[in-house]
Motif scaffolding. Structure first.
Motif, PDB file in Angstrom:
ATOM      1  N   ALA A  75       0.822  -1.210   0.000  1.00  0.00           N
ATOM      2  CA  ALA A  75       0.000   0.000   0.000  1.00  0.00           C
ATOM      3  C   ALA A  75       0.856   1.259   0.000  1.00  0.00           C
ATOM      4  O   ALA A  75       0.609   2.195  -0.777  1.00  0.00           O
ATOM      5  CB  ALA A  75      -0.941  -0.006   1.203  1.00  0.00           C
ATOM      6  N   ALA A  76       1.870   1.309   0.863  1.00  0.00           N
ATOM      7  CA  ALA A  76       2.749   2.480   0.906  1.00  0.00           C
ATOM      8  C   ALA A  76       3.501   2.651  -0.406  1.00  0.00           C
ATOM      9  O   ALA A  76       3.653   3.772  -0.919  1.00  0.00           O
ATOM     10  CB  ALA A  76       3.728   2.351   2.073  1.00  0.00           C
ATOM     11  N   LEU A  77       3.959   1.540  -0.966  1.00  0.00           N
ATOM     12  CA  LEU A  77       4.678   1.588  -2.251  1.00  0.00           C
ATOM     13  C   LEU A  77       3.791   2.136  -3.364  1.00  0.00           C
ATOM     14  O   LEU A  77       4.218   2.990  -4.162  1.00  0.00           O
ATOM     15  CB  LEU A  77       5.162   0.182  -2.594  1.00  0.00           C
ATOM     16  CG  LEU A  77       6.067   0.006  -3.811  1.00  0.00           C
ATOM     17  CD1 LEU A  77       7.357   0.787  -3.654  1.00  0.00           C
ATOM     18  CD2 LEU A  77       6.361  -1.476  -4.018  1.00  0.00           C
ATOM     19  N   LYS A  78       2.540   1.679  -3.404  1.00  0.00           N
ATOM     20  CA  LYS A  78       1.618   2.128  -4.456  1.00  0.00           C
ATOM     21  C   LYS A  78       1.289   3.612  -4.295  1.00  0.00           C
ATOM     22  O   LYS A  78       1.195   4.349  -5.284  1.00  0.00           O
ATOM     23  CB  LYS A  78       0.340   1.288  -4.413  1.00  0.00           C
ATOM     24  CG  LYS A  78       0.534  -0.196  -4.748  1.00  0.00           C
ATOM     25  CD  LYS A  78       0.678  -0.429  -6.231  1.00  0.00           C
ATOM     26  CE  LYS A  78       1.015  -1.885  -6.562  1.00  0.00           C
ATOM     27  NZ  LYS A  78       0.093  -2.878  -6.010  1.00  0.00           N
ATOM     28  N   VAL A  79       1.106   4.065  -3.052  1.00  0.00           N
ATOM     29  CA  VAL A  79       0.850   5.490  -2.830  1.00  0.00           C
ATOM     30  C   VAL A  79       2.047   6.316  -3.295  1.00  0.00           C
ATOM     31  O   VAL A  79       1.899   7.327  -3.989  1.00  0.00           O
ATOM     32  CB  VAL A  79       0.545   5.778  -1.342  1.00  0.00           C
ATOM     33  CG1 VAL A  79       0.535   7.287  -1.074  1.00  0.00           C
ATOM     34  CG2 VAL A  79      -0.793   5.176  -0.951  1.00  0.00           C
ATOM     35  N   GLY A  80       3.259   5.866  -2.943  1.00  0.00           N
ATOM     36  CA  GLY A  80       4.452   6.593  -3.354  1.00  0.00           C
ATOM     37  C   GLY A  80       4.605   6.653  -4.857  1.00  0.00           C
ATOM     38  O   GLY A  80       4.967   7.703  -5.418  1.00  0.00           O
ATOM     39  N   ALA A  81       4.329   5.549  -5.523  1.00  0.00           N
ATOM     40  CA  ALA A  81       4.467   5.513  -6.985  1.00  0.00           C
ATOM     41  C   ALA A  81       3.401   6.359  -7.670  1.00  0.00           C
ATOM     42  O   ALA A  81       3.644   6.953  -8.723  1.00  0.00           O
ATOM     43  CB  ALA A  81       4.391   4.064  -7.460  1.00  0.00           C
ATOM     44  N   GLU A  82       2.211   6.425  -7.073  1.00  0.00           N
ATOM     45  CA  GLU A  82       1.077   7.082  -7.726  1.00  0.00           C
ATOM     46  C   GLU A  82       1.070   8.592  -7.543  1.00  0.00           C
ATOM     47  O   GLU A  82       0.593   9.326  -8.420  1.00  0.00           O
ATOM     48  CB  GLU A  82      -0.228   6.511  -7.174  1.00  0.00           C
ATOM     49  CG  GLU A  82      -1.476   7.087  -7.804  1.00  0.00           C
ATOM     50  CD  GLU A  82      -2.749   6.557  -7.168  1.00  0.00           C
ATOM     51  OE1 GLU A  82      -3.767   7.271  -7.210  1.00  0.00           O
ATOM     52  OE2 GLU A  82      -2.720   5.443  -6.611  1.00  0.00           O
ATOM     53  N   LEU A  83       1.549   9.076  -6.399  1.00  0.00           N
ATOM     54  CA  LEU A  83       1.467  10.517  -6.129  1.00  0.00           C
ATOM     55  C   LEU A  83       2.163  11.314  -7.221  1.00  0.00           C
ATOM     56  O   LEU A  83       3.314  11.053  -7.577  1.00  0.00           O
ATOM     57  CB  LEU A  83       2.090  10.849  -4.777  1.00  0.00           C
ATOM     58  CG  LEU A  83       1.237  10.607  -3.533  1.00  0.00           C
ATOM     59  CD1 LEU A  83       2.007  11.031  -2.290  1.00  0.00           C
ATOM     60  CD2 LEU A  83      -0.106  11.331  -3.594  1.00  0.00           C
ATOM     61  N   ILE A  84       1.450  12.283  -7.741  1.00  0.00           N
ATOM     62  CA  ILE A  84       1.985  13.159  -8.795  1.00  0.00           C
ATOM     63  C   ILE A  84       2.330  14.502  -8.166  1.00  0.00           C
ATOM     64  O   ILE A  84       1.484  15.126  -7.508  1.00  0.00           O
ATOM     65  CB  ILE A  84       0.954  13.334  -9.924  1.00  0.00           C
ATOM     66  CG1 ILE A  84       0.619  11.970 -10.543  1.00  0.00           C
ATOM     67  CG2 ILE A  84       1.468  14.297 -10.982  1.00  0.00           C
ATOM     68  CD1 ILE A  84      -0.533  12.003 -11.514  1.00  0.00           C
ATOM     69  N   ARG A  85       3.561  14.927  -8.373  1.00  0.00           N
ATOM     70  CA  ARG A  85       4.046  16.106  -7.656  1.00  0.00           C
ATOM     71  C   ARG A  85       3.192  17.341  -7.919  1.00  0.00           C
ATOM     72  O   ARG A  85       2.988  18.174  -7.032  1.00  0.00           O
ATOM     73  CB  ARG A  85       5.504  16.382  -8.025  1.00  0.00           C
ATOM     74  CG  ARG A  85       5.745  16.661  -9.505  1.00  0.00           C
ATOM     75  CD  ARG A  85       7.231  16.747  -9.821  1.00  0.00           C
ATOM     76  NE  ARG A  85       7.499  17.110 -11.207  1.00  0.00           N
ATOM     77  CZ  ARG A  85       7.524  16.268 -12.208  1.00  0.00           C
ATOM     78  NH1 ARG A  85       7.284  14.991 -11.987  1.00  0.00           N
ATOM     79  NH2 ARG A  85       7.795  16.686 -13.436  1.00  0.00           N
ATOM     80  N   SER A  86       2.663  17.465  -9.137  1.00  0.00           N
ATOM     81  CA  SER A  86       1.885  18.663  -9.473  1.00  0.00           C
ATOM     82  C   SER A  86       0.535  18.678  -8.777  1.00  0.00           C
ATOM     83  O   SER A  86      -0.120  19.722  -8.693  1.00  0.00           O
ATOM     84  CB  SER A  86       1.689  18.745 -10.991  1.00  0.00           C
ATOM     85  OG  SER A  86       1.006  17.602 -11.469  1.00  0.00           O
ATOM     86  N   ASN A  87       0.098  17.507  -8.274  1.00  0.00           N
ATOM     87  CA  ASN A  87      -1.201  17.436  -7.591  1.00  0.00           C
ATOM     88  C   ASN A  87      -1.099  17.650  -6.090  1.00  0.00           C
ATOM     89  O   ASN A  87      -2.117  17.778  -5.416  1.00  0.00           O
ATOM     90  CB  ASN A  87      -1.852  16.067  -7.839  1.00  0.00           C
ATOM     91  CG  ASN A  87      -2.255  15.874  -9.292  1.00  0.00           C
ATOM     92  OD1 ASN A  87      -2.296  16.835 -10.058  1.00  0.00           O
ATOM     93  ND2 ASN A  87      -2.550  14.647  -9.660  1.00  0.00           N
TER      94      ASN A  87
END
Length: 315
Positions: free
Chosen positions: A60-72
């Protein structure tokens, strides 16, 4: 706003960095995502893998880290999906493989202590003290079945307590526990006593990677970020059951464990929860409930050592 630094890592405004967080006194390096949004906002830490065999929390933590887009992102987020790499790769249940100590009982740690104590110290000094909120993702360890639940620390700082309680209620999870210090040395307890709102969210069990429970944890993290104004979107509310007692049962001997209950069962004070037997099958101890509540987690290992947890009941 400016460049954001966490230990040896740094991210410029509007930048997302994937790299390893390193500590001089810790042998392992921790994979990390560092997201520095373009707009002002809080600083949040998301942890996974404090216990190395709780795979759903790590995913779960890995997926959140991969998904977060800096511009958002408004503000800053640091994600450490495998916070205890030695335990992860050793497949070590509960404890650090080199010193036999449970990392989630060691905070705030010791600068010159054993492996788990040094890791706790470095995480606390380098990361915990640099953020405004902490979300620590967990699940049932290799030998634990559990009903999903969240925990916050009941501290004397009412503002921190209420903020932590609110965060804990933002997962799509029925049970929210206000813990009064039954688990000394924990991430969330240490952080709260230092003035930082923090929670643990538990989902997944028995060393199995559950995609559904990973999504549950991921969505809870993003819901908290939305509640803090760090992500756009509607904040989802859950009708939670709030528990004020988290009653742990442990073995006082080496034995075989035969539970008489299942996770999610409601039990009453005095009910038989299980039996400990010797190696010939003779009952050496019966475990009875001290409270009225719900079985939230249950050890599923037949083999039990002194001081091993057996189960916990929430009231």
């Amino acid at each position: 706003m400016s460049e954001w630094k966490i230990g040896n890592l740094s991210a410029a405004i509007g930048e997302k960095v994937k790299d390893y967080l390193k500590f001089d006194s810790v042998e392992e390096k921790l994979p990390a995502f560092l997201v520095n949004g373009s707009d002002e906002g809080p600083k949040v830490l998301v942890l996974g893998g404090i216990h190395g065999c709780e795979y759903t929390s790590i995913d779960a933590a890995l997926k959140v880290g991969a998904e977060l887009i800096r511009s958002n992102v408004k503000g800053q987020v640091v994600i450490l999906p495998i916070a205890n790499p030695a335990s992860f790769y050793a497949r070590s249940i509960y404890v650090h493989p080199r010193d036999g100590k449970n990392l989630n009982r060691m905070f705030p740690g010791k600068e010159t202590g054993t492996d788990a104590e040094r890791l706790a110290f470095q995480l606390n000094e380098t990361v915990f003290k640099q953020v405004d909120y902490i979300i620590d993702l967990h699940g049932g360890d290799m030998i634990e079945a559990l009903v999903p639940f969240t925990i916050y620390h009941v501290t004397e700082d009412k503002q921190v307590l209420e903020q932590s309680k609110e965060m804990a209620s933002l997962f799509d999870i029925d049970f929210v526990i206000g813990s009064s210090g039954q688990v000394p040395g924990s991430t969330y307890g240490c952080a709260a006593e230092q003035g930082t709102p923090a929670i643990i969210a538990e989902a997944g069990q028995q060393g199995i990677l559950s995609g559904d429970n990973s999504v549950l944890l991921q969505e809870g993290v993003k819901n908290i970020l939305r509640s803090l104004g760090m992500l756009d979107g509607e904040v989802k509310k859950t009708d939670s059951t709030y528990l004020s007692v988290f009653d742990w049962y442990r073995s006082d001997q080496k034995a075989l464990w035969y539970p008489d209950v299942k996770i999610g069962d409601n039990v009453a004070n005095g009910d038989l929860l299980g039996k400990l037997t010797d190696e010939f099958g003779e009952t050496v101890k019966e475990i009875h409930s001290n409270t009225n509540g719900t079985v939230l987690f249950l050890v599923t290992s037949l083999a039990i050592n002194p001081n091993d947890p057996l189960l916990a009941v929430g009231e």
